[in-house]
Design an enzyme around this catalytic site. Sequence first.
Site, PDB file in Angstrom:
ATOM      1  N   HIS A 138       0.931  -1.222   0.123  1.00 51.97           N
ATOM      2  CA  HIS A 138       0.015  -0.095  -0.083  1.00 51.97           C
ATOM      3  C   HIS A 138       0.748   1.583   0.103  1.00 51.97           C
ATOM      4  O   HIS A 138       1.904   1.240   0.720  1.00 51.97           O
ATOM      5  CB  HIS A 138      -0.661  -0.100   1.339  1.00 51.97           C
ATOM      6  CG  HIS A 138      -2.214   0.948   0.971  1.00 51.97           C
ATOM      7  ND1 HIS A 138      -2.206   2.315   1.013  1.00 51.97           N
ATOM      8  CD2 HIS A 138      -3.339   0.464   0.672  1.00 51.97           C
ATOM      9  CE1 HIS A 138      -3.381   2.699   0.986  1.00 51.97           C
ATOM     10  NE2 HIS A 138      -4.140   1.692   0.539  1.00 51.97           N
ATOM     11  N   HIS A 139       0.244   2.264  -0.751  1.00 52.96           N
ATOM     12  CA  HIS A 139       1.141   3.617  -0.999  1.00 52.96           C
ATOM     13  C   HIS A 139       1.264   4.219   0.570  1.00 52.96           C
ATOM     14  O   HIS A 139       2.288   5.010   0.791  1.00 52.96           O
ATOM     15  CB  HIS A 139       0.557   4.576  -1.789  1.00 52.96           C
ATOM     16  CG  HIS A 139       1.471   5.305  -2.594  1.00 52.96           C
ATOM     17  ND1 HIS A 139       2.527   6.018  -2.142  1.00 52.96           N
ATOM     18  CD2 HIS A 139       1.603   5.507  -3.918  1.00 52.96           C
ATOM     19  CE1 HIS A 139       3.194   6.619  -2.960  1.00 52.96           C
ATOM     20  NE2 HIS A 139       2.460   6.481  -4.063  1.00 52.96           N
ATOM     21  N   ALA A 140       0.565   4.014   1.437  1.00 50.01           N
ATOM     22  CA  ALA A 140       0.422   4.646   2.769  1.00 50.01           C
ATOM     23  C   ALA A 140       1.743   4.004   3.313  1.00 50.01           C
ATOM     24  O   ALA A 140       2.444   4.583   4.388  1.00 50.01           O
ATOM     25  CB  ALA A 140      -0.715   4.158   3.571  1.00 50.01           C
TER      26      ALA A 140
END
Length: 455
Positions: A138-140
């Site tokens: 995830h880009h988070a």
Amino acid sequence: MPLMPVTDSMFLLVETREHPMHVGGLQLFRKPEGAGPDYLSTLRQNLLEATEMRNLFRRRPARPVNTVGHLAWSEDNALDLDYHFRHSALPQPGRIRELLELTSRWHSTLLDRHRPLWEIHLVEGLRDGRFALYSKVHHALLDGVSALRHLQNMLSEDPAAMDCPPPWGARDRQRPRTARGPRSPFDALGRAAGQLAGLAPAAVKVANEAFREHTLTMPMQAPKTMLNVPIGGARRFAAQSWPLSRVRAIASAAGVSRNDVVLAMCSGALRDYLIEQRALPDTAMIAMVPMSLRKPSEGLAEASGNSIGALLCNLATDLADPAQRLAAIHRSMCDGKALFTQLTPLQTLLLSGINVAALGASPIPGVVNNTRPPFNIVISNVPGPRRQMYWNGAALDGVYPASVLLDGQALNITMTSNGDNLDFGITGCRRSVPHLQRILLHLDTALAELEDAVR
């Protein structure tokens, strides 16, 4: 329960079924000499027994995931590694075409927010004997630069090295921090206030460049194209490599950077593709080019989170001559970089936010269809391994990034250097970008045209 930086939590906040917010990558490997039929099953079993794991890969959104989960991380101390690390086989005849189709499906599905936000697929069945890894995070948790740095951390330049860590592990422990005296929270507050106070003169610089000097590409100057439409959740993924020496030769002959040449390749390919679709706009398309704000001294194992600036580049797709397109792209990138070098990292980050701010309104019904896009496409060039690398004896053959798409941004082109090659990964909305693989053919044509133009 550590809090999330705003730059990380926003990737959870904007995620929907139509907009998965993970970055991915497809890596191809050649098996070491003498590898038997059980090589991959044995490799997977050995990796599952590895106990060392970076804390990053234990993070999941705090529960409940729809409220606090957007603001804080929790740690999964009972991680089900067999769920996250999967062994798959390609359908026959086991061509790269089948691998890319499978990658397209995996890249279309959301990650489970009740678990740490990553998956890795070990893929066998390629008829040429190679195997692949597809990973998505995830880009988070990671941006593209930190994901590539993490990949390099698990590789070795020594083909005989058999102690390479698994994708979720770490070769080196994090470097100890230099001891410092206690700091007052007012020190940090004062530094932040000083940075924010500097935004006013920074804004004056931007206004002068954009409106007086007419040298800076600004948001909302991009034309409306077939790529700037609402998107669905299904993806297509295409990948191919080109010799880096060809790009270097053009850059040297034209007196520009390698990144300028890569952008010109993409510009020529987009122009030909849109002509083919009878959809080329009369005015020049605009690309958002992410720029890493990380310090070169930051170690491979330390890279995590998001630290990206956003520079807008005129792709000059309205020019038929490839040499003129390259020159226009070079001028546009030089102007943007010259401004960014005058700003502090915080000012760069905040002013980059202006360049992408209009994307925040894209989920509102009717906005994408009835407004001009802030830019037409995201084109990223992420530094990768500079030499031939190996993973427990297997030679790395290709590194193909797969990125995120948003409403109004139906196509993404990301490339990375890999030894003597430049590896392109193209991600598109399955509904909105027909015949995505033809962009690869147009990239090849654009590279050849640039070579002819600088002779």
